[in-house]
Scaffold this motif. Structure first.
Motif, mmCIF file in Angstrom:
data_model
loop_
_atom_site.group_PDB
_atom_site.id
_atom_site.type_symbol
_atom_site.label_atom_id
_atom_site.label_comp_id
_atom_site.label_asym_id
_atom_site.label_seq_id
_atom_site.Cartn_x
_atom_site.Cartn_y
_atom_site.Cartn_z
ATOM 1 N N ALA A 1 -5.166 -1.823 14.734
ATOM 2 C CA ALA A 1 -4.963 -2.144 13.317
ATOM 3 C C ALA A 1 -4.242 -0.997 12.611
ATOM 4 O O ALA A 1 -3.331 -1.227 11.799
ATOM 5 C CB ALA A 1 -6.305 -2.432 12.651
ATOM 6 N N ASP A 2 -4.618 0.251 12.912
ATOM 7 C CA ASP A 2 -3.966 1.401 12.274
ATOM 8 C C ASP A 2 -2.507 1.499 12.692
ATOM 9 O O ASP A 2 -1.641 1.819 11.865
ATOM 10 C CB ASP A 2 -4.704 2.700 12.647
ATOM 11 C CG ASP A 2 -6.047 2.827 11.949
ATOM 12 O OD1 ASP A 2 -6.251 2.124 10.939
ATOM 13 O OD2 ASP A 2 -6.884 3.615 12.420
ATOM 14 N N GLY A 3 -2.229 1.240 13.971
ATOM 15 C CA GLY A 3 -0.855 1.289 14.453
ATOM 16 C C GLY A 3 0.013 0.244 13.778
ATOM 17 O O GLY A 3 1.159 0.510 13.396
ATOM 18 N N VAL A 4 -0.525 -0.969 13.632
ATOM 19 C CA VAL A 4 0.208 -2.044 12.964
ATOM 20 C C VAL A 4 0.437 -1.698 11.498
ATOM 21 O O VAL A 4 1.538 -1.890 10.957
ATOM 22 C CB VAL A 4 -0.551 -3.380 13.083
ATOM 23 C CG1 VAL A 4 0.089 -4.452 12.209
ATOM 24 C CG2 VAL A 4 -0.603 -3.839 14.534
ATOM 25 N N LEU A 5 -0.600 -1.184 10.844
ATOM 26 C CA LEU A 5 -0.493 -0.817 9.431
ATOM 27 C C LEU A 5 0.579 0.253 9.234
ATOM 28 O O LEU A 5 1.358 0.204 8.274
ATOM 29 C CB LEU A 5 -1.855 -0.315 8.928
ATOM 30 C CG LEU A 5 -2.037 -0.175 7.422
ATOM 31 C CD1 LEU A 5 -1.826 -1.509 6.729
ATOM 32 C CD2 LEU A 5 -3.425 0.380 7.116
ATOM 33 N N ASP A 6 0.644 1.206 10.155
ATOM 34 C CA ASP A 6 1.650 2.263 10.076
ATOM 35 C C ASP A 6 3.059 1.675 10.195
ATOM 36 O O ASP A 6 3.956 2.028 9.421
ATOM 37 C CB ASP A 6 1.411 3.293 11.178
ATOM 38 C CG ASP A 6 2.455 4.388 11.179
ATOM 39 O OD1 ASP A 6 2.527 5.136 10.196
ATOM 40 O OD2 ASP A 6 3.215 4.497 12.177
ATOM 41 N N ARG A 7 3.279 0.785 11.182
ATOM 42 C CA ARG A 7 4.603 0.167 11.355
ATOM 43 C C ARG A 7 4.986 -0.655 10.135
ATOM 44 O O ARG A 7 6.128 -0.623 9.688
ATOM 45 C CB ARG A 7 4.620 -0.718 12.602
ATOM 46 C CG ARG A 7 4.354 0.017 13.909
ATOM 47 C CD ARG A 7 5.512 0.896 14.344
ATOM 48 N NE ARG A 7 5.188 1.596 15.572
ATOM 49 C CZ ARG A 7 5.589 1.222 16.784
ATOM 50 N NH1 ARG A 7 6.342 0.144 16.921
ATOM 51 N NH2 ARG A 7 5.252 1.925 17.846
ATOM 52 N N MET A 8 4.020 -1.413 9.599
ATOM 53 C CA MET A 8 4.300 -2.226 8.419
ATOM 54 C C MET A 8 4.637 -1.341 7.220
ATOM 55 O O MET A 8 5.510 -1.670 6.406
ATOM 56 C CB MET A 8 3.106 -3.122 8.094
ATOM 57 C CG MET A 8 2.952 -4.313 9.028
ATOM 58 S SD MET A 8 4.333 -5.477 8.910
ATOM 59 C CE MET A 8 4.140 -6.047 7.221
ATOM 60 N N GLY A 9 3.949 -0.205 7.112
ATOM 61 C CA GLY A 9 4.239 0.731 6.028
ATOM 62 C C GLY A 9 5.659 1.252 6.106
ATOM 63 O O GLY A 9 6.356 1.383 5.082
#
Length: 254
Positions: free
Chosen positions: A237-245
């Motif tokens: 979830a953190d990795g996805v959130l970082d990419r989306m950011g």
């Protein structure tokens, strides 16, 4: 007569040079811009991107729910472009399962009747052993006589998942399947979609805006401005959130 084109394939679904344009002149919108992507058999994939990035359009074009302006879209060995409406209907009925945010259940039918409805419409007798296995996996054995109004949101989405699996499709497309659910029910549905891949050998392609939902997938494909710009395997979830950011920042800068 238009026939279905057969090719050598390993993917459950594939797009090549896909373009989708809405409108003309000043109202023209390029929703998909030269998109090429494959979704292998036995994979749980998620499609993510900022609002308006084209993620739902991509899913709809690859699932035969929307027409393609140019390029190629295939389900298994079948090229969708050029198929007549009747052929597309048959393809969607026989080879694709769908799960939607709004459940799309018939309120006057029981859970069991909703699950078997696509096959009933097609005049197919259900495979009772397979149906029992699906119902058991979805935890619906004691809810089959209930109508949607007597079920919780999570239970309704389980019925939708069972309906998608009942016809033994090659691939399941899920559009924001947890969007109307609380976190607990959403986690249950995501686990069920994961079990479709692990236990039933299905392929699942899910459109979502939720990093936690995407973290249940094997791979996340990121879109921005109608183009694939990144992907992430074994996502968290953190990795996805970082990419989306990063995509959001790039969009604002652009």
């Amino acid at each position: 007569m238009n026939t279905m084109t057969t090719t050598t394939y390993a993917a459950a679904a594939r797009a090549r040079g896909l373009h989708k344009v809405y409108g003309e002149g000043e109202t023209r919108v390029l929703a998909l811009d030269d998109v090429s992507v494959e979704f292998p058999r036995g994979e749980f994939a998620a499609i993510m991107g900022p609002s308006g990035s084209g993620k739902s359009t991509l899913m709809h074009c690859m699932a035969g729910l929307d027409s393609v302006t140019s390029g190629s879209a295939t389900i298994g060995d079948v090229e969708l472009v050029g198929l007549k409406d009747q052929q597309l209907t048959r393809l969607r009925r026989d080879r694709i399962g769908f799960v939607f945010q709004a459940f799309n259940l018939m309120p006057t039918l029981t859970a069991l009747e909703n699950i078997t409805l696509p096959g009933d419409i097609a005049g197919r007798r259900p495979d009772r052993d397979w149906l029992a296995r699906v119902v058991d996996a979805m935890g619906l054995a004691d809810r089959l006589k209930h109508r949607p109004g007597q079920l919780s949101g999570g239970q309704q989405q389980r019925v939708a998942c069972a309906r998608a699996l009942a016809g033994k499709p090659e691939i399941i497309f899920a559009d924001e399947p947890t969007g109307n659910l609380d976190s607990h029910a959403g986690a249950e549905v995501l686990a069920l979609l994961g079990s479709c891949v692990r236990d039933f050998g299905q392929s699942v392609v899910m459109v979502t805006h939720d990093p936690v939902a995407a973290s249940h997938a094997d791979r996340v494909v990121f879109l921005a401005d109608g183009r694939i710009v990144d992907e992430l395997r074994a996502p968290t979830a953190d990795g996805v959130l970082d990419r989306m950011g990063r995509l959001d920042v790039a969009d604002r800068v652009g």
